[in-house]
Scaffold this motif. Sequence first.
Motif, PDB file in Angstrom:
ATOM      1  N   UNK A 208      61.546   2.720 -98.788  1.00 43.89           N
ATOM      2  CA  UNK A 208      62.429   2.906 -97.637  1.00 43.89           C
ATOM      3  C   UNK A 208      62.228   4.299 -97.025  1.00 43.89           C
ATOM      4  N   UNK A 209      62.100   5.304 -97.886  1.00 44.24           N
ATOM      5  CA  UNK A 209      61.885   6.676 -97.397  1.00 44.24           C
ATOM      6  C   UNK A 209      60.577   6.790 -96.623  1.00 44.24           C
ATOM      7  N   UNK A 210      59.517   6.186 -97.142  1.00 43.14           N
ATOM      8  CA  UNK A 210      58.222   6.232 -96.461  1.00 43.14           C
ATOM      9  C   UNK A 210      58.274   5.514 -95.114  1.00 43.14           C
ATOM     10  N   UNK A 211      58.915   4.359 -95.083  1.00 46.20           N
ATOM     11  CA  UNK A 211      58.978   3.579 -93.852  1.00 46.20           C
ATOM     12  C   UNK A 211      59.712   4.334 -92.751  1.00 46.20           C
ATOM     13  N   UNK A 212      60.845   4.931 -93.110  1.00 39.05           N
ATOM     14  CA  UNK A 212      61.643   5.621 -92.094  1.00 39.05           C
ATOM     15  C   UNK A 212      61.214   7.071 -91.887  1.00 39.05           C
ATOM     16  N   UNK A 213      60.372   7.577 -92.783  1.00 44.27           N
ATOM     17  CA  UNK A 213      59.859   8.931 -92.600  1.00 44.27           C
ATOM     18  C   UNK A 213      58.981   9.040 -91.358  1.00 44.27           C
ATOM     19  N   UNK A 214      58.379   7.925 -90.979  1.00 45.98           N
ATOM     20  CA  UNK A 214      57.564   7.862 -89.751  1.00 45.98           C
ATOM     21  C   UNK A 214      57.990   6.612 -88.985  1.00 45.98           C
ATOM     22  N   UNK A 215      59.246   6.556 -88.601  1.00 48.31           N
ATOM     23  CA  UNK A 215      59.832   5.314 -88.102  1.00 48.31           C
ATOM     24  C   UNK A 215      59.230   4.826 -86.791  1.00 48.31           C
ATOM     25  N   UNK A 216      58.569   5.700 -86.049  1.00 47.39           N
ATOM     26  CA  UNK A 216      57.962   5.267 -84.787  1.00 47.39           C
ATOM     27  C   UNK A 216      56.610   4.585 -85.002  1.00 47.39           C
ATOM     28  N   UNK A 217      56.082   4.738 -86.204  1.00 47.96           N
ATOM     29  CA  UNK A 217      54.794   4.109 -86.498  1.00 47.96           C
ATOM     30  C   UNK A 217      54.988   2.670 -86.977  1.00 47.96           C
ATOM     31  N   UNK A 218      53.958   1.856 -86.803  1.00 48.40           N
ATOM     32  CA  UNK A 218      53.979   0.510 -87.359  1.00 48.40           C
ATOM     33  C   UNK A 218      53.897   0.615 -88.885  1.00 48.40           C
ATOM     34  N   UNK A 219      54.427  -0.396 -89.566  1.00 46.92           N
ATOM     35  CA  UNK A 219      54.447  -0.375 -91.031  1.00 46.92           C
ATOM     36  C   UNK A 219      53.046  -0.262 -91.626  1.00 46.92           C
ATOM     37  N   UNK A 220      52.052  -0.850 -90.974  1.00 47.45           N
ATOM     38  CA  UNK A 220      50.678  -0.769 -91.489  1.00 47.45           C
ATOM     39  C   UNK A 220      50.220   0.687 -91.586  1.00 47.45           C
ATOM     40  N   UNK A 221      50.835   1.571 -90.777  1.00 46.32           N
ATOM     41  CA  UNK A 221      50.480   2.997 -90.801  1.00 46.32           C
ATOM     42  C   UNK A 221      51.434   3.810 -91.663  1.00 46.32           C
ATOM     43  N   UNK A 222      52.731   3.567 -91.534  1.00 44.70           N
ATOM     44  CA  UNK A 222      53.698   4.360 -92.309  1.00 44.70           C
ATOM     45  C   UNK A 222      53.613   4.048 -93.806  1.00 44.70           C
ATOM     46  N   UNK A 223      53.184   2.830 -94.145  1.00 45.51           N
ATOM     47  CA  UNK A 223      53.079   2.435 -95.556  1.00 45.51           C
ATOM     48  C   UNK A 223      51.626   2.370 -96.034  1.00 45.51           C
ATOM     49  N   UNK A 224      50.727   2.982 -95.267  1.00 47.46           N
ATOM     50  CA  UNK A 224      49.304   2.963 -95.610  1.00 47.46           C
ATOM     51  C   UNK A 224      49.080   3.563 -96.990  1.00 47.46           C
ATOM     52  N   UNK A 225      48.283   2.887 -97.791  1.00 50.29           N
ATOM     53  CA  UNK A 225      48.020   3.344 -99.148  1.00 50.29           C
ATOM     54  C   UNK A 225      48.978   2.751-100.162  1.00 50.29           C
ATOM     55  N   UNK A 226      50.104   2.220 -99.678  1.00 51.74           N
ATOM     56  CA  UNK A 226      51.086   1.603-100.573  1.00 51.74           C
ATOM     57  C   UNK A 226      51.026   0.084-100.475  1.00 51.74           C
ATOM     58  N   UNK A 227      50.830  -0.414 -99.260  1.00 49.04           N
ATOM     59  CA  UNK A 227      50.774  -1.854 -99.041  1.00 49.04           C
ATOM     60  C   UNK A 227      49.797  -2.122 -97.890  1.00 49.04           C
ATOM     61  N   UNK A 228      49.064  -3.224 -97.965  1.00 47.75           N
ATOM     62  CA  UNK A 228      48.102  -3.515 -96.897  1.00 47.75           C
ATOM     63  C   UNK A 228      48.598  -4.660 -96.014  1.00 47.75           C
ATOM     64  N   UNK A 229      47.832  -4.925 -94.945  1.00 44.74           N
ATOM     65  CA  UNK A 229      48.233  -5.949 -93.976  1.00 44.74           C
ATOM     66  C   UNK A 229      48.413  -7.320 -94.632  1.00 44.74           C
ATOM     67  N   UNK A 230      47.538  -7.624 -95.572  1.00 45.34           N
ATOM     68  CA  UNK A 230      47.599  -8.922 -96.229  1.00 45.34           C
ATOM     69  C   UNK A 230      48.880  -9.093 -97.031  1.00 45.34           C
ATOM     70  N   UNK A 231      49.273  -8.040 -97.745  1.00 46.36           N
ATOM     71  CA  UNK A 231      50.507  -8.116 -98.532  1.00 46.36           C
ATOM     72  C   UNK A 231      51.721  -8.283 -97.619  1.00 46.36           C
ATOM     73  N   UNK A 232      51.716  -7.547 -96.517  1.00 45.30           N
ATOM     74  CA  UNK A 232      52.825  -7.659 -95.568  1.00 45.30           C
ATOM     75  C   UNK A 232      52.900  -9.079 -94.999  1.00 45.30           C
ATOM     76  N   UNK A 233      51.759  -9.579 -94.558  1.00 48.56           N
ATOM     77  CA  UNK A 233      51.719 -10.915 -93.957  1.00 48.56           C
ATOM     78  C   UNK A 233      52.147 -11.985 -94.949  1.00 48.56           C
ATOM     79  N   UNK A 234      51.756 -11.817 -96.218  1.00 42.30           N
ATOM     80  CA  UNK A 234      52.114 -12.787 -97.247  1.00 42.30           C
ATOM     81  C   UNK A 234      53.628 -12.869 -97.458  1.00 42.30           C
ATOM     82  N   UNK A 235      54.320 -11.785 -97.135  1.00 44.34           N
ATOM     83  CA  UNK A 235      55.776 -11.741 -97.270  1.00 44.34           C
ATOM     84  C   UNK A 235      56.488 -12.091 -95.969  1.00 44.34           C
TER      85      UNK A 235
END
Length: 259
Positions: A208-235
């Motif tokens: 949650x801290x990482x996501x909102x730490x760069x809240x103007x960015x898309x999740x693929x960028x704010x969570x880069x290195x923690x989760x990838x596009x495939x994991x996000x899409x799967x959820x």
Amino acid sequence: MSLHVPRKRFGQNFLIDQQVIAAILDQLAIQRDDKVVEIGPGLGALTDPLLGRLDHLQVVEIDRDIVARLRQGYSPARLTVHEGDALAFDFGRLAADSGSRLRVVGNLPYNISTPLLFHLAGFLACLHDMHFMLQREVVERMVAEPGGGDYGRLSVMLQYRFVIDRLLDVPPEAFDPAPKVHSALVRLIPRPLEDLSADDETRFSKLVSLAFGQRRKMLRNSLKGLVDDGQLAALGVSPRCRAEELSVDDYVRLANALK
């Protein structure tokens, strides 16, 4: 007793409006044997009427002058004064000593309200409920829903742990000195521990801290290195989403999937 001058370093704005005080007491619906802890009693605007409804009251106060006034003005048999910083206070030990879950109340200094809410969230199993006077802007963030600018880390982390209700708006003139902002009374009721479904709360908090730490960015960028596009899409989460578009449950599902 000498006049107490409000101290800016402690964020002191004392509640003086009797109608507001009466409205707060109505919302509290105190029972005589409740285990109540008041944070920052100040000059006793809530302390006096609380003691009229309780067998015993506990207070946490950092200002030594106010501590002295409280100890001089009230019997230890009715009022226990804990001198110190609420941000470092062990509410868990107090609950254990009381043998009951705590009802926490207070007109909180605006400068410590957010860290204090996070501190208290660490004692979830020890709390029956909490009623706080806070800056209205903070309360708006606490109750905000996904999709709006007020929705952020505070919203997600507190809504995960508590059912939150905004009860009463309070104007600046209800205080002395009058703050430059409006206030609001809010109620927080802990969710049952079995309803907290994050497998690892540290991982959940970090996400949650990482996501909102760069809240103007898309999740693929704010969570880069923690989760990838495939994991996000799967959820069922679009990698192009921004932090404020995800619900509390979405964040829990995402954190649990990262294990």
